[in-house]
Design a protein around this motif. Structure first.
Motif, PDB file in Angstrom:
ATOM      1  N   ALA A  32       0.811  -1.209   0.000  1.00  0.00           N
ATOM      2  CA  ALA A  32       0.000   0.000   0.000  1.00  0.00           C
ATOM      3  C   ALA A  32       0.847   1.263   0.000  1.00  0.00           C
ATOM      4  CB  ALA A  32      -0.941   0.002   1.212  1.00  0.00           C
ATOM      5  N   SER A  33       2.052   1.176   0.578  1.00  0.00           N
ATOM      6  CA  SER A  33       2.939   2.338   0.625  1.00  0.00           C
ATOM      7  C   SER A  33       3.908   2.388  -0.550  1.00  0.00           C
ATOM      8  CB  SER A  33       3.727   2.358   1.944  1.00  0.00           C
ATOM      9  OG  SER A  33       4.577   1.229   2.024  1.00  0.00           O
ATOM     10  N   SER A  37       5.260  -4.528  -4.695  1.00  0.00           N
ATOM     11  CA  SER A  37       3.985  -4.815  -5.351  1.00  0.00           C
ATOM     12  C   SER A  37       3.682  -6.299  -5.200  1.00  0.00           C
ATOM     13  CB  SER A  37       4.059  -4.460  -6.839  1.00  0.00           C
ATOM     14  OG  SER A  37       2.940  -4.988  -7.546  1.00  0.00           O
ATOM     15  N   LEU A  38       2.413  -6.621  -5.034  1.00  0.00           N
ATOM     16  CA  LEU A  38       2.042  -8.030  -4.961  1.00  0.00           C
ATOM     17  C   LEU A  38       2.266  -8.733  -6.292  1.00  0.00           C
ATOM     18  CD1 LEU A  38      -1.201  -8.023  -2.780  1.00  0.00           C
ATOM     19  CD2 LEU A  38       1.202  -8.034  -2.085  1.00  0.00           C
ATOM     20  N   ASN A  39       2.489  -7.950  -7.353  1.00  0.00           N
ATOM     21  CA  ASN A  39       2.815  -8.521  -8.661  1.00  0.00           C
ATOM     22  C   ASN A  39       4.317  -8.693  -8.861  1.00  0.00           C
ATOM     23  OD1 ASN A  39       0.092  -8.646  -9.573  1.00  0.00           O
ATOM     24  ND2 ASN A  39       0.146  -6.449 -10.004  1.00  0.00           N
ATOM     25  N   ALA A 118      12.074  -3.225   3.885  1.00  0.00           N
ATOM     26  CA  ALA A 118      11.950  -2.216   4.941  1.00  0.00           C
ATOM     27  C   ALA A 118      13.274  -1.892   5.618  1.00  0.00           C
ATOM     28  CB  ALA A 118      10.937  -2.690   5.978  1.00  0.00           C
ATOM     29  N   GLY A 119      14.266  -2.745   5.421  1.00  0.00           N
ATOM     30  CA  GLY A 119      15.552  -2.515   6.073  1.00  0.00           C
ATOM     31  C   GLY A 119      15.511  -2.754   7.566  1.00  0.00           C
ATOM     32  N   GLN A 120      14.622  -3.639   8.005  1.00  0.00           N
ATOM     33  CA  GLN A 120      14.486  -3.990   9.416  1.00  0.00           C
ATOM     34  C   GLN A 120      14.330  -5.496   9.538  1.00  0.00           C
ATOM     35  OE1 GLN A 120      10.973  -0.969   9.850  1.00  0.00           O
ATOM     36  NE2 GLN A 120      11.621  -1.504  11.917  1.00  0.00           N
ATOM     37  N   SER A 121      14.660  -6.029  10.694  1.00  0.00           N
ATOM     38  CA  SER A 121      14.407  -7.447  10.918  1.00  0.00           C
ATOM     39  C   SER A 121      12.904  -7.687  10.947  1.00  0.00           C
ATOM     40  CB  SER A 121      15.020  -7.899  12.247  1.00  0.00           C
ATOM     41  OG  SER A 121      14.324  -7.318  13.339  1.00  0.00           O
ATOM     42  N   LYS A 199      -6.128   0.200  12.304  1.00  0.00           N
ATOM     43  CA  LYS A 199      -4.929   0.236  13.139  1.00  0.00           C
ATOM     44  C   LYS A 199      -3.768  -0.541  12.518  1.00  0.00           C
ATOM     45  CE  LYS A 199      -7.130   1.185  17.554  1.00  0.00           C
ATOM     46  NZ  LYS A 199      -7.328   0.759  18.968  1.00  0.00           N
ATOM     47  N   ILE A 200      -4.083  -1.580  11.770  1.00  0.00           N
ATOM     48  CA  ILE A 200      -3.054  -2.294  11.000  1.00  0.00           C
ATOM     49  C   ILE A 200      -3.303  -2.078   9.511  1.00  0.00           C
ATOM     50  CG2 ILE A 200      -2.034  -4.529  10.444  1.00  0.00           C
ATOM     51  CD1 ILE A 200      -2.719  -5.515  13.181  1.00  0.00           C
ATOM     52  N   LEU A 201      -4.510  -2.385   9.079  1.00  0.00           N
ATOM     53  CA  LEU A 201      -4.897  -2.194   7.680  1.00  0.00           C
ATOM     54  C   LEU A 201      -6.196  -1.398   7.625  1.00  0.00           C
ATOM     55  CD1 LEU A 201      -4.443  -5.829   6.274  1.00  0.00           C
ATOM     56  CD2 LEU A 201      -2.790  -3.953   6.141  1.00  0.00           C
TER      57      LEU A 201
END
Length: 210
Positions: A32-33, A37-39, A118-121, A199-201
Motif C-alpha cells: 500500500a505504501s 507490489s504483490l505482482n 523495509a531494512g528492518q528485521s 490500526k493495522i490495515l
C-alpha cells in the motif's frame, strides 16, 4: 496439567500458523505504501529459487507459488534470521505448479522480503507495525519470551493418561514469519480487529489482501 496451573488471561499460547496473518498484513502495508507490489516476481528478491521469475508475491500469499517444503526440524537451533531463511532456502522445492499447496516456506520468504524492503528485521517489523499500534502486551517471538511468562503446553491423551507434548524449539526456530510467535487469545483478537479497523490495515487494504 503438569504443574496443576490453570490458564489465565496472560497465559501464552504458540499461535503457530495464525502468525501468517501478521506476515500477510505487513506485506499488504508495504504494498500500500509502494515499497513493493504483490505482482513483484520472487526473482527480484531471491533469484536462486528455481522458477522464481514466474512466481509472484500474490501467489506466495495464496499458497499457489509451486513452492513446496515439508515441515522438517533442523538439527540445531537456528538463532538468527539469516540462518532461518537459509534453512528454508536449502529445504524448499519449486515445482512449477500454480495449484494450491499450503507450505510454510511461502511465508518465510515473504517475511524475509518484507525485512529486505523495509531494512528492518522481521521481528522489528512485527513490533513497529503490529504490536505497538495495537498496544499488545502479550505477543512475543519464540526466542524473546519474558522469563516470568507462563506458556501453555499441549497434551496428548492415551491409555487414561495425559502426556505433555511440548512444542519443538528447533522446529519453531525455523518458522520465520510462518509460526514462531506466542500470544494470548485477547491479543490475537486485537490483531484480528486491527486488520479491519485501520490500526493495522484499512478496510480497503484488508479486502485487497483477503
Amino acid at each position: 496439567m503438569t504443574s496443576q496451573l490453570a490458564n489465565n488471561a496472560n497465559t501464552l499460547f504458540p499461535i503457530a500458523s495464525l502468525q501468517k496473518v501478521m506476515t500477510g498484513a505487513i506485506i499488504e502495508q508495504l504494498a500500500a505504501s509502494g515499497k513493493l507490489s504483490l505482482n513483484d516476481k520472487l526473482n527480484k528478491y531471491y533469484p536462486s529459487v528455481s522458477g522464481s521469475g514466474s512466481i509472484t508475491l500474490r501467489q506466495m500469499l495464496n499458497h499457489r507459488s509451486g513452492i513446496n517444503m515439508s515441515e522438517s526440524t533442523p538439527d540445531t537451533l537456528l538463532t538468527s534470521q539469516a540462518s532461518e531463511l537459509n534453512y528454508t532456502l536449502s529445504q524448499l522445492k519449486s515445482t512449477g505448479s500454480s495449484s494450491f499447496n499450503y507450505t510454510n516456506a511461502n511465508y518465510t520468504l515473504l517475511a524475509a522480503i518484507a525485512s529486505k524492503v523495509a531494512g528492518q528485521s522481521y521481528e522489528s517489523l512485527v513490533q513497529s507495525r503490529i504490536v505497538q499500534p495495537l498496544n499488545l502486551q502479550n505477543t512475543y517471538a519464540w526466542d524473546n519470551l519474558p522469563s516470568n511468562s507462563v506458556v501453555a503446553n499441549g497434551y496428548s491423551y492415551s491409555n487414561g493418561n495425559s502426556v505433555a507434548d511440548n512444542v519443538s524449539q528447533k522446529l519453531m526456530s525455523s518458522l520465520l514469519g510462518a509460526g514462531n510467535y506466542y500470544s494470548t487469545p485477547e491479543d490475537y483478537y486485537k490483531i484480528q480487529k486491527g486488520l479491519r479497523n485501520g490500526k493495522i490495515l484499512t478496510k480497503k487494504q484488508y479486502y485487497a489482501l483477503a
